[in-house]
Design an enzyme around this catalytic site. Sequence first.
Site, PDB file in Angstrom:
ATOM      1  CB  CYS A 126      -0.803   0.120   1.203  1.00 15.11           C
ATOM      2  SG  CYS A 126      -2.394  -0.839   1.225  1.00 15.11           S
ATOM      3  N   PRO A 132       9.816   3.535   5.647  1.00 19.63           N
ATOM      4  CG  PRO A 132      10.947   4.878   7.221  1.00 19.63           C
ATOM      5  CD  PRO A 132       9.709   4.791   6.803  1.00 19.63           C
ATOM      6  CG  ASP A 134      15.766   4.218   7.509  1.00 17.08           C
ATOM      7  OD1 ASP A 134      16.064   3.686   6.571  1.00 17.08           O
ATOM      8  OD2 ASP A 134      15.902   5.572   7.655  1.00 17.08           O
ATOM      9  CG  LEU A 135      12.570   1.814  12.327  1.00 16.30           C
ATOM     10  CD1 LEU A 135      11.183   1.646  13.060  1.00 16.30           C
ATOM     11  CD2 LEU A 135      13.518   2.380  13.213  1.00 16.30           C
ATOM     12  CG  ASP A 317      -4.109  -1.819   9.702  1.00 17.87           C
ATOM     13  OD1 ASP A 317      -3.761  -0.853   8.950  1.00 17.87           O
ATOM     14  OD2 ASP A 317      -3.554  -2.900   9.630  1.00 17.87           O
TER      15      ASP A 317
END
Length: 430
Positions: A126, A132, A134-135, A317
């Site tokens: 979606c 990102p 990054d984590l 959600d």
Amino acid sequence: MDRIRIVGGNQLHGVIPISGAKNAALPLMIASLLTDDTLTLENVPHLADVEQLIRILGNHGADISVNGRRERQGESYARTIHFTSRNIVSTTAPYELVSKMRASFWVIGPLLAREGKARVSLPGGCAIGTRPVDLFIEGLTALGANIEIDGGYVNATAPEGGLTGGRYVFPKVSVGATHVLMMAATLANGTTVIGNAAREPEVADLAKCLNAMGAKITGAGTGTITIEGVRSLSGARHRVLPDRIETGTYAMAVAMTGGDVILEDTEASLLDTALEAIRRAGAEISETNSGIRVVRNGAGIRPVDIVTDPFPGFPTDLQAQFMGLMTKSSGVSHITETIFENRFMHVQELARLGAKISLSGQTAKIEGVGRLKGAPVMATDLRASVSLVIAGLAAEGETMVSRVYHLDRGFERLEEKLTRCGAHVERVSD
């Protein structure tokens, strides 16, 4: 291309069976890559995202068999799927597969832990903000992985001897990154501690399955998860927990249209905050032996302000669906989105039905209207698409929702479930 046609104005009465949770099934399926034994998952929903992940796991060498049985005539399938990844034939997850669904990026954790390397395309799914990776990268780096991004791919390698347990505190809560780091840590040398971990029920469900496979995980469902690495994992049999997002969606549909519906095979504890918001909006909600009963008879819809937050807060959600409900309230409500920076794409489509919504940064102001009127609308993402269906159920006349492939990614046989409760909903093909 399929569309969903809705003729609004009918109350909902009957029973809706709740499917297994997509957000639990996907990481559970990916966890099958951690073992050369067979992982059997029960109550797996029949969804486009599940089918796509089956193709991705097959690309890595998984042998997959599906045993489906129809539980009720005209309703949904609950499937048992067996995954056996005896040999990993490829540690590359190519763009043409990963670009179609963000969660497929999560294979990076099991592949890296088991094979010592992974090459995974940057993800798709979606189009909600930037989302990102990054984590994920920082967490795996804390376990000793060497990671580079090149040509749209994340290339990860483990040091000789494998990943090593470490401590990582997420700067912000991430469900997906918690899944990945927890899976990778099961086969790391030593102990891993994950701080500021996601507390979602789907994280606890994954940990329950991994422990059944021989992992040593404690604290899942809290902000701190501890994983003691083991040499290998075995097979297991696990039942996917009920879909709390589907549960909340149908509860809001009943609150929107009025009626009396039993939501079967689900648990109120999975979405207490959302159910409380629906109660405040005017629905009566009670627990039954088989699930949850939702009733709204006579009373109007009251305005309720919500703020989305990580579990146990109000789920992002369910934000779009709740906005649909609030369009018919008797006053002004506010919805503040704190998880994703661009999750109001459904606003302009709801406006086509007559909703009065204005945006200020990450907050939407909804002025309830006396009536909605059916119109052609277009789904922009998974949750936005179902908010349009809910609004269409309460609108006067015909609503036609296009681009319903978004719906098929996350809602199993939605039109059949609603139709059996008295809604006029059908799928039509151009």
